[in-house]
Every structure is written in structure tokens, then in C-alpha cells.
Scaffold this motif. Structure first.
Motif, PDB file in Angstrom:
ATOM      1  N   ALA A 293       0.784  -1.165  -0.053  1.00 26.53           N
ATOM      2  CA  ALA A 293      -0.006   0.119   0.149  1.00 26.53           C
ATOM      3  C   ALA A 293       0.871   1.110   0.094  1.00 26.53           C
ATOM      4  N   ALA A 294       1.990   1.208   0.666  1.00 26.59           N
ATOM      5  CA  ALA A 294       2.885   2.546   0.768  1.00 26.59           C
ATOM      6  C   ALA A 294       3.350   2.674  -0.543  1.00 26.59           C
ATOM      7  N   LEU A 295       3.753   1.602  -1.329  1.00 31.83           N
ATOM      8  CA  LEU A 295       4.375   1.804  -2.516  1.00 31.83           C
ATOM      9  C   LEU A 295       3.270   2.223  -3.632  1.00 31.83           C
ATOM     10  N   GLY A 296       1.979   1.750  -3.600  1.00 29.15           N
ATOM     11  CA  GLY A 296       1.112   2.096  -4.455  1.00 29.15           C
ATOM     12  C   GLY A 296       0.863   3.651  -3.941  1.00 29.15           C
ATOM     13  N   LEU A 297       0.787   3.979  -2.845  1.00 35.12           N
ATOM     14  CA  LEU A 297       0.582   5.673  -2.432  1.00 35.12           C
ATOM     15  C   LEU A 297       1.629   6.088  -2.922  1.00 35.12           C
ATOM     16  N   LEU A 298       2.769   5.893  -3.035  1.00 35.50           N
ATOM     17  CA  LEU A 298       4.059   6.787  -3.486  1.00 35.50           C
ATOM     18  C   LEU A 298       3.620   6.897  -5.053  1.00 35.50           C
ATOM     19  N   LEU A 299       3.253   5.715  -5.726  1.00 38.51           N
ATOM     20  CA  LEU A 299       2.903   5.670  -7.148  1.00 38.51           C
ATOM     21  C   LEU A 299       1.838   6.671  -7.481  1.00 38.51           C
ATOM     22  N   LEU A 300       0.806   6.814  -6.556  1.00 41.91           N
ATOM     23  CA  LEU A 300      -0.076   7.626  -6.944  1.00 41.91           C
ATOM     24  C   LEU A 300       0.392   9.120  -6.583  1.00 41.91           C
ATOM     25  N   VAL A 301       1.111   9.461  -5.720  1.00 40.89           N
ATOM     26  CA  VAL A 301       1.352  10.886  -5.481  1.00 40.89           C
ATOM     27  C   VAL A 301       2.455  11.281  -6.742  1.00 40.89           C
ATOM     28  N   LEU A 302       3.118  10.436  -7.090  1.00 43.15           N
ATOM     29  CA  LEU A 302       4.071  10.846  -8.253  1.00 43.15           C
ATOM     30  C   LEU A 302       3.491  11.077  -9.521  1.00 43.15           C
ATOM     31  N   LEU A 303       2.292  10.314  -9.834  1.00 44.45           N
ATOM     32  CA  LEU A 303       1.570  10.251 -11.138  1.00 44.45           C
ATOM     33  C   LEU A 303       0.709  11.480 -10.909  1.00 44.45           C
ATOM     34  N   ALA A 304       0.204  11.764  -9.584  1.00 46.95           N
ATOM     35  CA  ALA A 304      -0.735  12.926  -9.666  1.00 46.95           C
ATOM     36  C   ALA A 304       0.058  14.407  -9.542  1.00 46.95           C
ATOM     37  N   GLY A 305       1.286  14.229  -9.088  1.00 48.57           N
ATOM     38  CA  GLY A 305       2.057  15.516  -9.173  1.00 48.57           C
ATOM     39  C   GLY A 305       2.794  15.609 -10.820  1.00 48.57           C
ATOM     40  N   PHE A 306       2.749  14.457 -11.397  1.00 50.19           N
ATOM     41  CA  PHE A 306       3.403  14.713 -12.872  1.00 50.19           C
ATOM     42  C   PHE A 306       2.100  15.339 -13.715  1.00 50.19           C
ATOM     43  N   SER A 307       0.936  14.676 -13.439  1.00 55.50           N
ATOM     44  CA  SER A 307      -0.318  15.126 -14.279  1.00 55.50           C
ATOM     45  C   SER A 307      -0.621  16.516 -14.105  1.00 55.50           C
ATOM     46  N   ALA A 308      -0.415  16.999 -12.827  1.00 52.49           N
ATOM     47  CA  ALA A 308      -0.899  18.484 -12.525  1.00 52.49           C
ATOM     48  C   ALA A 308       0.391  19.254 -13.303  1.00 52.49           C
ATOM     49  N   ALA A 309       1.681  19.116 -13.265  1.00 50.33           N
ATOM     50  CA  ALA A 309       2.710  19.867 -13.719  1.00 50.33           C
ATOM     51  C   ALA A 309       2.402  19.788 -15.375  1.00 50.33           C
ATOM     52  N   TYR A 310       2.145  18.509 -15.857  1.00 54.99           N
ATOM     53  CA  TYR A 310       1.993  18.466 -17.191  1.00 54.99           C
ATOM     54  C   TYR A 310       0.771  19.333 -17.534  1.00 54.99           C
ATOM     55  N   VAL A 311      -0.398  19.261 -17.244  1.00 52.81           N
ATOM     56  CA  VAL A 311      -1.663  20.018 -17.231  1.00 52.81           C
ATOM     57  C   VAL A 311      -1.170  21.726 -17.201  1.00 52.81           C
ATOM     58  N   ARG A 312      -0.531  21.986 -16.090  1.00 50.37           N
ATOM     59  CA  ARG A 312       0.019  23.545 -16.087  1.00 50.37           C
ATOM     60  C   ARG A 312       0.724  23.639 -17.109  1.00 50.37           C
ATOM     61  N   LEU A 313       2.022  23.167 -17.603  1.00 49.16           N
ATOM     62  CA  LEU A 313       2.801  23.492 -18.492  1.00 49.16           C
ATOM     63  C   LEU A 313       1.954  23.619 -19.708  1.00 49.16           C
ATOM     64  N   SER A 314       1.195  22.770 -20.267  1.00 45.43           N
ATOM     65  CA  SER A 314       0.351  22.590 -21.434  1.00 45.43           C
ATOM     66  C   SER A 314      -0.522  23.744 -21.575  1.00 45.43           C
ATOM     67  N   ARG A 315      -1.030  24.234 -20.256  1.00 46.02           N
ATOM     68  CA  ARG A 315      -2.094  25.475 -20.366  1.00 46.02           C
ATOM     69  C   ARG A 315      -1.036  26.782 -20.535  1.00 46.02           C
ATOM     70  N   THR A 316       0.126  26.575 -19.897  1.00 41.73           N
ATOM     71  CA  THR A 316       0.957  27.737 -19.853  1.00 41.73           C
ATOM     72  C   THR A 316       1.370  27.940 -21.480  1.00 41.73           C
ATOM     73  N   ALA A 317       1.591  26.805 -22.302  1.00 44.71           N
ATOM     74  CA  ALA A 317       2.109  26.697 -23.749  1.00 44.71           C
ATOM     75  C   ALA A 317       0.953  27.249 -24.505  1.00 44.71           C
ATOM     76  N   ASP A 318      -0.331  27.064 -24.231  1.00 47.57           N
ATOM     77  CA  ASP A 318      -1.369  27.306 -25.094  1.00 47.57           C
ATOM     78  C   ASP A 318      -1.723  28.695 -24.678  1.00 47.57           C
ATOM     79  N   ASP A 319      -1.376  29.361 -23.723  1.00 46.41           N
ATOM     80  CA  ASP A 319      -1.591  30.883 -23.477  1.00 46.41           C
ATOM     81  C   ASP A 319      -0.574  31.612 -24.211  1.00 46.41           C
ATOM     82  N   ALA A 320       0.603  31.001 -24.283  1.00 47.82           N
ATOM     83  CA  ALA A 320       1.692  31.745 -24.865  1.00 47.82           C
ATOM     84  C   ALA A 320       1.546  32.204 -26.327  1.00 47.82           C
TER      85      ALA A 320
END
Length: 320
Positions: A293-320
Motif C-alpha cells: 500500500a505504501a508503494l502504491g501510495l507513492l506511485l499515486l502521489v508521483l503520477l498526480a504530481g506529474f499530471s498536475a505539472a503537465y497540465v499546468r505546462l500545457s496550459r501555459t504553452a497554449d496561453d503563450a
């Protein structure tokens, strides 16, 4: 003395106003009527919420709590960060992450580019396009286990089709799943064939929505096939490309079925070990559900962080 009466016109107006303004029902009665009118809709909604709660929300909450607990002899105790320390102290975690990142990289090269190229080719066909779409999507409709077992037969070093073709071309045969250098690539090829149908159809739908005038203008400017793809096709499908790229990264990081069935999980010298397979080992081979469960939680946190950063960068690129 009689009560004053309204003129006939005013009496009609009063009756119309009374008919158009009905008596307001009490709140409880109005709620009962609303529930009665939407009883079937609420029943379906409640059933869906209960199923989602039982099969999705409860396992997520239970897994989060289990990551900080340890169960021995039927007794559950809170251990804080001990499960995460156990995971990080295991040398297999780094090998699992290397295997996962290698699978993700190869899957992006093949599984992201190949469906887009196939969609471009299919978009050029004017006849039998429906049949070709069905043919491309057919592997997705097959059960995953059947598809993996099919590729396990094709990869067989003795009588497999791939080695038969190599032998007919007078090329050296390969130990596809038994060689650490080719095991992961073999898994990626099988996974790409199994899952590319959905992405191909999405790309094809996006391509068919591009106005033909853009290609005609590019041809008038002397653009060739590659320049039209680079300057017209890719910019017009950028949103779909970015969305499917995110979805594919999230999906490939969680790969389990293909390596588990093709190479029994770890593969030769641990070449196909992935993070999700290590979670499986912790839970069902080592009986350490807290570490799993701890490794699954770590994987969830990493994927959620990556997804949030990816969406933020994509939105910034679209606005530029």
C-alpha cells in the motif's frame, strides 16, 4: 348594505390572475412531489454511487490507511512511515523503477507514434475505411490474456512465428523473452499491438475534423507530405496529442499484465520488473500489505504530481 362588486372586466382579470398563480405547496410536500417524479432517476443514481463507493472510494481510503499500518496475527497497529522506509530500503525498488521508465520510454516511441502514423495512412483511404477501422480496433476487443498468450506463442524460440521469419530471411534467431536485452522490447511490442486501436481511432477522428482548405493552401505553397504533417496536421491535433500523451504515460507507468504473463513478472535477470509488479510481490508473495500500500501510495502521489505539472505546462504553452 350589500358588499361592493367589481366590474365584469375586473372580475375576469382576477380569475385569470388566480388561475395563473396557484397556491404554493409547503416545502415538505414539494420535496415529496419532486422525489416522486424522479424516483427512478434517484434509484439509478444511488445504485451507481453505492457501487462506486464500494469498489472505488473504499479501496482508495483503505489503501491510504493501510500504507501507515501493519497487521500481524490479526492485530493492526500504526507504524507511521515505517512501510515507506521498508520500500526505499529494498534494492528491488530501483530496479523496478528502471524497468518502468524503460517500458514507458519504449512505449512512447512505439505506442504513441505508431497509432498516429496509422491514423494518417487510414485518413488517406477513401474506400474500405470502415473495414480498416474495424481491423485496427480488433486487438482491443480481444481479451488481454488471450492477446498476451498469442504473443507468447509468437515469441517461442523453437517454433514461434517471429523466429521462423528470421530463419527464412537467413537471419539469426532471437531469444525474445529469455534475453535481458530483448525482453522489455518484446513486451512493449505486444502491449503496443494490444492497445493501439483506441488511440488510432481517436487520432483518425481528429484528422477528419481538419478543414481540407488548410492542406490545399499548403499544397499551393509547395509543401510536401512531411511539411504538411508538421505544419498542418500536428498543430491542428495538438490538443488530442497532448491529452493522449498524458494518458499513455499514466497508463504505461502502471503496466502489469503484459510482463506478468509474458515473462512471469520479473523476466530474465529482472529485466521486466515494474513498480506495479513489485506491489504485487509485496502483497501476495511477501504478505506485506502495508509495504504494498505504501508503494502504491507513492506511485499515486508521483503520477498526480506529474499530471498536475503537465497540465499546468500545457496550459501555459497554449496561453503563450
Amino acid at each position: 348594505m350589500s358588499a361592493p362588486t367589481l366590474p365584469a372586466g375586473d372580475q375576469r382579470e382576477a380569475r385569470v390572475r388566480g388561475a395563473s398563480c396557484p397556491r404554493t405547496a409547503p416545502p415538505r410536500e414539494a420535496l415529496a412531489r419532486a422525489l416522486g417524479r424522479n424516483l427512478s432517476a434517484h434509484a439509478f443514481l444511488i445504485g451507481a454511487v453505492l457501487c462506486f463507493s464500494f469498489f472505488s472510494w473504499y479501496p482508495m481510503v483503505r489503501g491510504f490507511l493501510l500504507a501507515f499500518q501493519k497487521t500481524e496475527d490479526g492485530r493492526t497497529t500504526w507504524v507511521g512511515w515505517d512501510n515507506l522506509r521498508t520500500v526505499f530500503a529494498d534494492p528491488a525498488i530501483w530496479q523496478a523503477w528502471r524497468g518502468t521508465l524503460l517500458f514507458t520510454g519504449l512505449a512512447l516511441v512505439l505506442g504513441f507514434a505508431v497509432p498516429f502514423v496509422i491514423a494518417i495512412v487510414l485518413n488517406e483511404f477513401r474506400h474500405a475505411q470502415a473495414y480498416l477501422r474495424l481491423l485496427v480496433y480488433l486487438p482491443v476487443m480481444l481479451p488481454p490474456v488471450a492477446s498476451v498468450l498469442l504473443f507468447k506463442y509468437l515469441y517461442d524460440p523453437g517454433y514461434g512465428l517471429f523466429n521462423t521469419i528470421l530463419d527464412a530471411l537467413h537471419l539469426p534467431q532471437q531469444q525474445w523473452l529469455q534475453d535481458p536485452d530483448t525482453a522489455m522490447l518484446s513486451v512493449v511490442i505486444a502491449a503496443t499491438w494490444m492497445n493501439m486501436g483506441g488511440a488510432t481511432l481517436i487520432y483518425l477522428a481528429a484528422l477528419q475534423s481538419i478543414p481540407g482548405e488548410l492542406y490545399e493552401a499548403a499544397e499551393l505553397d509547395g509543401a510536401g507530405v512531411l511539411r504538411k504533417i508538421w505544419h498542418v496536421t500536428i498543430p491542428q491535433t495538438r490538443l488530442i496529442l497532448s491529452l493522449l500523451l498524458l494518458m499513455q504515460i499514466v497508463a504505461t507507468v502502471q503496466v502489469f499484465t503484459e510482463p506478468f504473463l509474458l515473462t512471469n513478472g520479473a523476466g530474465p535477470e529482472g529485466a521486466t520488473t515494474t513498480v506495479v509488479y513489485l506491489i504485487y510481490q509485496y502483497a501476495f508473495n511477501f504478505n506485506n500489505f502495508g509495504a504494498a500500500a505504501a508503494l502504491g501510495l507513492l506511485l499515486l502521489v508521483l503520477l498526480a504530481g506529474f499530471s498536475a505539472a503537465y497540465v499546468r505546462l500545457s496550459r501555459t504553452a497554449d496561453d503563450a
